[in-house]
Write an enzyme that holds these catalytic residues in place. Structure first.
Site, PDB file in Angstrom:
ATOM      1  N   GLY A  16      75.019  43.030 -16.419  1.00  0.00           N
ATOM      2  CA  GLY A  16      74.691  41.906 -17.286  1.00  0.00           C
ATOM      3  C   GLY A  16      75.655  40.744 -17.125  1.00  0.00           C
ATOM      4  O   GLY A  16      76.589  40.785 -16.318  1.00  0.00           O
ATOM      5  N   SER A  32      79.667  39.675 -31.097  1.00  0.00           N
ATOM      6  CA  SER A  32      79.157  38.310 -30.980  1.00  0.00           C
ATOM      7  C   SER A  32      79.597  37.525 -32.205  1.00  0.00           C
ATOM      8  O   SER A  32      79.770  38.084 -33.293  1.00  0.00           O
ATOM      9  CB  SER A  32      77.625  38.335 -30.910  1.00  0.00           C
ATOM     10  OG  SER A  32      77.091  37.049 -31.155  1.00  0.00           O
ATOM     11  N   SER A  33      79.762  36.218 -32.026  1.00  0.00           N
ATOM     12  CA  SER A  33      80.186  35.388 -33.151  1.00  0.00           C
ATOM     13  C   SER A  33      79.121  35.285 -34.237  1.00  0.00           C
ATOM     14  O   SER A  33      79.405  34.799 -35.337  1.00  0.00           O
ATOM     15  CB  SER A  33      80.553  33.980 -32.658  1.00  0.00           C
ATOM     16  OG  SER A  33      79.468  33.390 -31.985  1.00  0.00           O
ATOM     17  N   CYS A  34      77.900  35.757 -33.965  1.00  0.00           N
ATOM     18  CA  CYS A  34      76.848  35.705 -34.993  1.00  0.00           C
ATOM     19  C   CYS A  34      77.093  36.711 -36.113  1.00  0.00           C
ATOM     20  O   CYS A  34      76.356  36.732 -37.097  1.00  0.00           O
ATOM     21  CB  CYS A  34      75.481  35.932 -34.377  1.00  0.00           C
ATOM     22  SG  CYS A  34      75.180  37.618 -33.831  1.00  0.00           S
ATOM     23  N   TYR A  41      70.405  41.538 -35.243  1.00  0.00           N
ATOM     24  CA  TYR A  41      71.380  41.710 -34.169  1.00  0.00           C
ATOM     25  C   TYR A  41      72.800  41.687 -34.727  1.00  0.00           C
ATOM     26  O   TYR A  41      73.652  42.501 -34.346  1.00  0.00           O
ATOM     27  CB  TYR A  41      71.201  40.592 -33.137  1.00  0.00           C
ATOM     28  CG  TYR A  41      72.199  40.612 -32.012  1.00  0.00           C
ATOM     29  CD1 TYR A  41      72.129  41.571 -31.015  1.00  0.00           C
ATOM     30  CD2 TYR A  41      73.192  39.639 -31.930  1.00  0.00           C
ATOM     31  CE1 TYR A  41      73.050  41.582 -29.967  1.00  0.00           C
ATOM     32  CE2 TYR A  41      74.109  39.640 -30.890  1.00  0.00           C
ATOM     33  CZ  TYR A  41      74.037  40.608 -29.909  1.00  0.00           C
ATOM     34  OH  TYR A  41      74.940  40.612 -28.871  1.00  0.00           O
ATOM     35  N   LYS A  86      75.901  44.565 -34.582  1.00  0.00           N
ATOM     36  CA  LYS A  86      77.244  44.315 -34.057  1.00  0.00           C
ATOM     37  C   LYS A  86      78.323  44.550 -35.108  1.00  0.00           C
ATOM     38  O   LYS A  86      79.418  45.033 -34.806  1.00  0.00           O
ATOM     39  CB  LYS A  86      77.323  42.887 -33.501  1.00  0.00           C
ATOM     40  CG  LYS A  86      76.550  42.714 -32.204  1.00  0.00           C
ATOM     41  CD  LYS A  86      77.081  43.655 -31.128  1.00  0.00           C
ATOM     42  CE  LYS A  86      76.356  43.548 -29.825  1.00  0.00           C
ATOM     43  NZ  LYS A  86      76.892  44.462 -28.787  1.00  0.00           N
ATOM     44  N   HIS A  95      69.481  32.119 -24.026  1.00  0.00           N
ATOM     45  CA  HIS A  95      70.257  31.357 -24.997  1.00  0.00           C
ATOM     46  C   HIS A  95      70.191  29.876 -24.635  1.00  0.00           C
ATOM     47  O   HIS A  95      69.661  29.480 -23.603  1.00  0.00           O
ATOM     48  CB  HIS A  95      71.702  31.849 -25.033  1.00  0.00           C
ATOM     49  CG  HIS A  95      71.855  33.196 -25.656  1.00  0.00           C
ATOM     50  ND1 HIS A  95      71.945  34.353 -24.913  1.00  0.00           N
ATOM     51  CD2 HIS A  95      71.927  33.582 -26.959  1.00  0.00           C
ATOM     52  CE1 HIS A  95      72.071  35.394 -25.724  1.00  0.00           C
ATOM     53  NE2 HIS A  95      72.058  34.958 -26.964  1.00  0.00           N
ATOM     54  N   ARG A 131      65.375  24.194 -17.994  1.00  0.00           N
ATOM     55  CA  ARG A 131      64.433  23.157 -18.418  1.00  0.00           C
ATOM     56  C   ARG A 131      64.701  21.836 -17.689  1.00  0.00           C
ATOM     57  O   ARG A 131      63.785  21.190 -17.186  1.00  0.00           O
ATOM     58  CB  ARG A 131      64.543  22.966 -19.933  1.00  0.00           C
ATOM     59  CG  ARG A 131      63.463  22.100 -20.557  1.00  0.00           C
ATOM     60  CD  ARG A 131      63.611  22.102 -22.059  1.00  0.00           C
ATOM     61  NE  ARG A 131      63.620  23.457 -22.585  1.00  0.00           N
ATOM     62  CZ  ARG A 131      64.330  23.847 -23.637  1.00  0.00           C
ATOM     63  NH1 ARG A 131      65.104  22.986 -24.275  1.00  0.00           N
ATOM     64  NH2 ARG A 131      64.266  25.102 -24.063  1.00  0.00           N
TER      65      ARG A 131
END
Length: 324
Positions: free
Chosen positions: A25, A119-121, A148, A152, A191, A199
């Site tokens: 990953g 993760s910072s989330c 999610y 974590k 992300h 894009r």
């Protein structure tokens, strides 16, 4: 079982068995590169086809056979706002199973040092900025990725519980938004930064005069190159031993509009940029307080403009074979 009293900060044994879970990953591959460059000769990696980390019996069999002395748990089901908001059950269930299986098997088979990547989330949506480590569990999460985040948070708690119950010097690190070679550039599951790169690159190639992005462009985000993240992981494994998770970032943020401008310049897009404010913005700001990491002797080295440019170059060189 490893004797935790034997742990001392300093260089890890370069010849020991070292398992990088998720080594194909974005984060895992960068950690693998960093460890290889640092002279580690006993690296272990398995693809998801070779070892399904959601299969508890298979995970325990792998640890029984290989008994890794060190582990970095970088394997996870990840995605952007759309994916997290659409498939919350998958993000909760898959990540909980991966974490519990790997952490339990590592404890059972004597892993000495383990680094769990979150993760910072995990932090509250309206946490005081910049976000300190002690902000954890002090407020409501961002609803678009709360499943999610809960998974974590459970991983952090699992590591802390192992430290309390078994005394093992395991640690957790919470990176900010990561980007770089090996990222997911999927049109629906990526992300924000890789999504923008794809894009704008496609718009530039097709001669499109307008690109429309999600949201207002006003949220502020911090971005860390994945090679910096990998270096930080090795630094923490060799220099940090504490129960509290450590934030890993640059300590600097930009608006999504500013980021879009950096990406547009990197790919050579000169058209118009529109914003669809009917789409969700997510958390208004997410900047990590990295003073704990800085105090330990590590700071990020790769600036955002050069990091984005190198990622655009990598994307263009690998566009035919990357994840879509």
């Amino acid at each position: 079982m490893a004797d935790p009293s034997n742990f001392q900060a300093g260089p890890l044994d370069r010849d020991a068995a070292f398992y990088v879970a998720g080594h194909k990953g974005l984060v895992g591959s960068a950690i693998w590169r960093t460890l290889s460059s640092a002279g580690f000769t006993g690296l272990l990696g398995r693809t998801s086809a070779e070892l399904d980390l959601k299969n508890r019996e298979a995970v325990f069999a792998f640890f029984a056979e290989n008994a890794p002395r060190y582990v970095v748990l970088a394997a996870a089901k990840v995605g952007g706002i759309l994916a997290n908001n659409t498939y919350p059950v998958d993000f909760l269930s898959d990540n909980l199973r991966i974490q519990v299986n790997v952490l339990d098997a590592a404890r059972e088979h004597g892993t000495e040092r383990l680094l769990f990547l979150g993760s910072s989330c995990i932090y509250p949506k309206f946490a005081e900025q910049p976000i300190r480590e002690d902000s954890l569990l002090t407020g409501h999460l961002e609803p678009t990725n709360d499943a999610y985040a809960i998974a974590k948070i459970a991983g952090i708690m699992h590591v802390q519980a192992i430290r309390r119950q078994y005394g093992l010097p395991w640690i957790s690190a919470m990176p900010t938004n990561l980007y770089g070679p090996g990222d997911n550039f999927s049109a629906t599951g990526s992300h924000v930064l890789p999504a923008l790169i794809r894009r704008y690159d496609e718009a530039s190639a097709s001669g499109s005069r307008t690109v429309t992005n999600w949201g207002s462009g006003s949220p502020r985000r911090e971005f860390l190159h994945v090679d910096d993240m990998a270096e930080a992981c090795l630094h923490l494994l060799e220099n940090y031993d504490g129960p509290e998770q450590v934030n890993v970032g640059t300590g600097k943020d930009v608006t999504i509009k500013e980021l879009a401008g950096i990406v547009a310049k990197a790919v050579g897009y000169a058209g118009e940029i529109d914003w669809d404010s009917s789409k969700p913005d997510g958390t208004p700001r997410k900047l990590l307080d990295v003073s704990k990491l800085t105090a330990s002797g590590w700071t990020a080295k790769i600036d955002l403009v050069s990091g984005v440019q190198s990622t655009v170059d990598w994307y263009r060189n690998n566009v035919e074979r990357i994840r879509n």
